[in-house]
Design a protein around this motif. Structure first.
Motif, PDB file in Angstrom:
ATOM      1  N   UNK A   8     -36.713 -25.824   7.779  1.00  0.00           N
ATOM      2  CA  UNK A   8     -37.384 -27.222   8.163  1.00  0.00           C
ATOM      3  C   UNK A   8     -36.290 -28.181   7.720  1.00  0.00           C
ATOM      4  N   UNK A   9     -36.111 -29.243   8.287  1.00  0.00           N
ATOM      5  CA  UNK A   9     -35.440 -30.330   7.525  1.00  0.00           C
ATOM      6  C   UNK A   9     -36.190 -31.248   6.591  1.00  0.00           C
ATOM      7  N   UNK A  10     -35.870 -31.729   5.722  1.00  0.00           N
ATOM      8  CA  UNK A  10     -36.685 -32.485   4.695  1.00  0.00           C
ATOM      9  C   UNK A  10     -35.947 -33.770   4.427  1.00  0.00           C
ATOM     10  N   UNK A  11     -36.552 -34.621   4.032  1.00  0.00           N
ATOM     11  CA  UNK A  11     -35.862 -36.143   3.498  1.00  0.00           C
ATOM     12  C   UNK A  11     -34.790 -35.927   2.528  1.00  0.00           C
ATOM     13  N   UNK A  12     -33.807 -36.463   2.620  1.00  0.00           N
ATOM     14  CA  UNK A  12     -32.818 -36.283   1.434  1.00  0.00           C
ATOM     15  C   UNK A  12     -33.296 -36.826   0.161  1.00  0.00           C
ATOM     16  N   UNK A  13     -34.377 -37.542   0.243  1.00  0.00           N
ATOM     17  CA  UNK A  13     -35.190 -37.752  -1.235  1.00  0.00           C
ATOM     18  C   UNK A  13     -35.741 -36.768  -1.726  1.00  0.00           C
ATOM     19  N   UNK A  14     -36.122 -35.653  -0.889  1.00  0.00           N
ATOM     20  CA  UNK A  14     -37.016 -34.341  -1.356  1.00  0.00           C
ATOM     21  C   UNK A  14     -36.238 -34.016  -2.660  1.00  0.00           C
ATOM     22  N   UNK A  15     -37.076 -33.713  -3.794  1.00  0.00           N
ATOM     23  CA  UNK A  15     -36.465 -32.997  -4.963  1.00  0.00           C
ATOM     24  C   UNK A  15     -36.493 -31.496  -4.650  1.00  0.00           C
ATOM     25  N   UNK A  16     -35.389 -30.681  -5.225  1.00  0.00           N
ATOM     26  CA  UNK A  16     -34.892 -29.362  -5.086  1.00  0.00           C
ATOM     27  C   UNK A  16     -33.489 -29.207  -5.232  1.00  0.00           C
ATOM     28  N   UNK A  17     -33.305 -28.003  -5.944  1.00  0.00           N
ATOM     29  CA  UNK A  17     -31.997 -27.582  -6.327  1.00  0.00           C
ATOM     30  C   UNK A  17     -31.882 -26.102  -5.622  1.00  0.00           C
ATOM     31  N   UNK A  18     -32.414 -25.966  -4.514  1.00  0.00           N
ATOM     32  CA  UNK A  18     -32.407 -24.443  -4.136  1.00  0.00           C
ATOM     33  C   UNK A  18     -31.049 -23.998  -3.861  1.00  0.00           C
ATOM     34  N   UNK A  19     -31.045 -22.771  -3.842  1.00  0.00           N
ATOM     35  CA  UNK A  19     -29.644 -22.099  -3.342  1.00  0.00           C
ATOM     36  C   UNK A  19     -30.037 -20.705  -2.493  1.00  0.00           C
ATOM     37  N   UNK A  20     -29.119 -20.443  -1.602  1.00  0.00           N
ATOM     38  CA  UNK A  20     -29.131 -19.001  -1.064  1.00  0.00           C
ATOM     39  C   UNK A  20     -28.078 -18.031  -1.385  1.00  0.00           C
ATOM     40  N   UNK A  21     -28.411 -17.174  -2.322  1.00  0.00           N
ATOM     41  CA  UNK A  21     -27.485 -16.191  -2.633  1.00  0.00           C
ATOM     42  C   UNK A  21     -27.845 -15.028  -2.297  1.00  0.00           C
ATOM     43  N   UNK A  22     -27.671 -14.748  -1.028  1.00  0.00           N
ATOM     44  CA  UNK A  22     -28.058 -13.407  -0.130  1.00  0.00           C
ATOM     45  C   UNK A  22     -27.846 -12.509  -1.158  1.00  0.00           C
ATOM     46  N   UNK A  23     -28.804 -11.683  -1.196  1.00  0.00           N
ATOM     47  CA  UNK A  23     -28.776 -10.306  -1.894  1.00  0.00           C
ATOM     48  C   UNK A  23     -27.626  -9.287  -1.746  1.00  0.00           C
ATOM     49  N   UNK A  24     -27.339  -9.468  -0.500  1.00  0.00           N
ATOM     50  CA  UNK A  24     -25.988  -8.377   0.044  1.00  0.00           C
ATOM     51  C   UNK A  24     -24.907  -8.750  -0.019  1.00  0.00           C
ATOM     52  N   UNK A  25     -24.696 -10.079  -0.439  1.00  0.00           N
ATOM     53  CA  UNK A  25     -23.408 -10.811  -0.845  1.00  0.00           C
ATOM     54  C   UNK A  25     -23.354 -11.192  -2.410  1.00  0.00           C
ATOM     55  N   UNK A  26     -23.985 -10.593  -3.225  1.00  0.00           N
ATOM     56  CA  UNK A  26     -23.960 -10.860  -4.635  1.00  0.00           C
ATOM     57  C   UNK A  26     -22.901  -9.768  -5.336  1.00  0.00           C
ATOM     58  N   UNK A  27     -22.305 -10.213  -6.204  1.00  0.00           N
ATOM     59  CA  UNK A  27     -21.655  -9.257  -7.163  1.00  0.00           C
ATOM     60  C   UNK A  27     -22.625  -8.313  -7.849  1.00  0.00           C
ATOM     61  N   UNK A  28     -22.407  -6.847  -7.978  1.00  0.00           N
ATOM     62  CA  UNK A  28     -23.324  -6.104  -8.667  1.00  0.00           C
ATOM     63  C   UNK A  28     -22.363  -5.219  -9.494  1.00  0.00           C
ATOM     64  N   UNK A  29     -23.201  -4.501 -10.278  1.00  0.00           N
ATOM     65  CA  UNK A  29     -22.498  -3.536 -11.235  1.00  0.00           C
ATOM     66  C   UNK A  29     -21.691  -2.490 -10.337  1.00  0.00           C
ATOM     67  N   UNK A  30     -20.585  -2.012 -10.560  1.00  0.00           N
ATOM     68  CA  UNK A  30     -20.228  -1.111  -9.561  1.00  0.00           C
ATOM     69  C   UNK A  30     -20.731   0.115  -9.913  1.00  0.00           C
TER      70      UNK A  30
END
Length: 179
Positions: A8-30
């Protein structure tokens, strides 16, 4: 099981600093990527479908726990996750990882023979064709449900619905191979 995500889109004034760091594209221990790949290969070679189902169940439980990489601020604290478009629709932190890190790598990095990724895309020109696809998948599942456990290891079937546009440009989706 079906999991639905509705953005959903929310107003630009809505508070939040969320991110999408998709688990499949995260760096992991080798070592984690290599041992996961070795486990997959061992289960495949032994034709151990129940083992693959257990592995898939573990992956799904973990993905639910961490919201598949969604973060409210630094960690996932619950829904809703609100953030700017550029941070919510991004792929993951592998984009910013360094190749000089000797302990961590992106799972598909060919230098480490890590995880196997398979991704495919299907475009349905009409709703009835999508209905046929779902019916075919259900028929295959009904033949032997355990054979679909591998699908859960690789994020299941990700289905996206977008409004058709005469001005849209479509580019094919690429798959990643770990070697």
């Amino acid at each position: 099981m079906a999991v639905y995500r509705h953005d959903d889109r929310v107003a630009l004034t809505t508070k939040g600093d969320g991110t999408n760091d998709f688990i499949g594209f995260q760096s992991n221990l080798i070592v984690v990527s290599k041992s996961t790949r070795a486990s997959e290969n061992m289960l495949k070679k032994a034709k151990n479908v129940k083992g693959k189902c257990a592995m898939a169940s573990t992956f799904i439980s973990y993905k639910k726990l961490v919201a598949n990489g969604l973060r409210n601020n630094l960690i996932f604290t619950g829904y809703p996750v609100i953030g700017r478009q550029g941070k919510m629709q991004t792929s993951g932190s592998c984009l910013y990882s360094t190749s000089s890190d000797i302990a961590n790598a992106c799972a598909w990095d060919p230098r480490i023979n890590g995880l196997f990724f398979y991704e495919t895309t299907a475009i349905f020109p009409a709703v009835d064709k999508f209905r046929d696809f779902i019916r075919d998948v259900k028929e295959l599942r009904d033949l032997n449900p355990d054979n679909f456990c591998s699908v859960d290891i690789y994020n299941g079937f990700l289905i996206r619905f977008i409004k058709a546009s005469i001005n849209s440009v479509f580019r094919p989706t690429c798959g990643f191979g770990g070697g």
